[in-house]
Design an enzyme around this catalytic site. Structure first.
Site, mmCIF file in Angstrom:
data_model
loop_
_atom_site.group_PDB
_atom_site.id
_atom_site.type_symbol
_atom_site.label_atom_id
_atom_site.label_comp_id
_atom_site.label_asym_id
_atom_site.label_seq_id
_atom_site.Cartn_x
_atom_site.Cartn_y
_atom_site.Cartn_z
ATOM 1 N N ASP A 1 108.092 89.394 -30.269
ATOM 2 C CA ASP A 1 107.341 89.659 -29.034
ATOM 3 C C ASP A 1 107.191 91.168 -28.828
ATOM 4 O O ASP A 1 107.992 91.952 -29.334
ATOM 5 C CB ASP A 1 108.086 89.084 -27.822
ATOM 6 C CG ASP A 1 108.160 87.573 -27.867
ATOM 7 O OD1 ASP A 1 107.352 86.955 -28.576
ATOM 8 O OD2 ASP A 1 109.047 87.029 -27.173
HETATM 9 N N1 URA Z 1 112.413 84.648 -29.651
HETATM 10 C C1 URA Z 1 111.761 85.194 -28.601
HETATM 11 O O1 URA Z 1 111.774 84.675 -27.513
HETATM 12 N N2 URA Z 1 111.107 86.342 -28.818
HETATM 13 C C2 URA Z 1 111.089 86.988 -30.016
HETATM 14 O O2 URA Z 1 110.477 88.047 -30.135
HETATM 15 C C3 URA Z 1 111.761 86.393 -31.083
HETATM 16 C C4 URA Z 1 112.422 85.218 -30.882
#
Ligand code: URA
Length: 234
Positions: free
Chosen positions: A104
């Site tokens: 993310d």
């Molecule tokens: N899980 C999440 O919620 N975000 C990420 O970036 C990776 C795994």
């Protein structure tokens, strides 16, 4: 390895095949010190020396990079108005590499980039069950019972998660190991037990740990042993 000289240069530099062709036209390419005219000439990556504009072009076949992703960067290709992790790379890598999987925008830590499609496919394949370990900070007290809840699987709305390993460090920090990668999975797993993730960092893929000498936004190449470590699954 025997290869066309124009492929050697375009594989190992930021120049496209077309741009490389032009360099031949203007006598800017040398093989072992002699100007080469024919872009299709077959050369030997082990024994020959190729220069472009008097600079040696080291042949690089497959490249594997670990990047310590900073928050605020998206991990997909160019999107208008967004900073992408590709901008953190040298120009010579920007055109050729792609990230393996995603993090993310606000997640930090270990992300791998390569030009090797087969390797990426293997690492992402669900049957391979490659673990990803995240360091997590949450806004609420972590409870011992979450260990069992996560190991039995949780309902995150559209999906019931596979067994995951939670290790509590203190009231609000822990690590979570998962072998899958659904959209916002870690955040949604904690949400399911009443916690909001306030900081998330990936610290390991397979048996490959993020190099702690890499500051946010820094990257380095992996050696062969490291690329294999990342592939170790169940
Ligand atoms: N899980 C999440 O919620 N975000 C990420 O970036 C990776 C795994």
């Amino acid at each position: 390895m025997k290869i066309r000289i124009d492929k050697w240069i375009s594989d190992s530099s930021e120049y496209s095949r077309k741009e490389v062709k032009n360099f031949f036209k203007y006598n800017k390419i040398k093989l072992n010190g002699e100007v080469v005219k024919k872009s299709g000439m077959i050369v030997d990556t082990d024994n020959d020396m190729v220069t472009l504009l008097e600079k040696e072009i080291i042949y690089e076949e497959k490249i594997y990079i670990m990047l310590n992703k900073p928050s605020g960067y998206i991990s997909s290709a160019i999107v208008e108005g967004e900073k992408t992790i590709m901008e953190l790379l040298d120009l010579k890598y920007q055109r050729r590499l792609f990230p393996i999987g995603r993090l993310d925008k606000d997640t930090e830590g270990l992300i791998l980039l390569t030009n090797d499609g087969q390797y990426s496919h293997k690492l992402m394949h669900p049957n391979k069950k490659v673990s990803k370990i995240y360091y997590v900070e949450v806004d609420n007290d972590l409870e011992e019972k979450f260990v069992d809840i996560f190991s039995s699987g949780v309902d995150i709305g559209d999906y019931f998660t596979k067994p995951a390993t939670l290790k509590i460090i203190n009231e609000t920090t822990c690590t979570l190991e998962i072998q899958e990668g659904k959209f916002h999975q870690v955040k949604r797993m904690f949400e399911a037990v009443g916690c909001e993730v306030i900081y998330l960092k990936r610290i390991q893929i397979g048996k490959l740990e993020l190099d702690e000498n890499l500051k946010n936004g820094e990257y380095r190449k992996l050696n062969q042993e490291e690329t294999e470590k990342a592939l170790i699954g169940d």
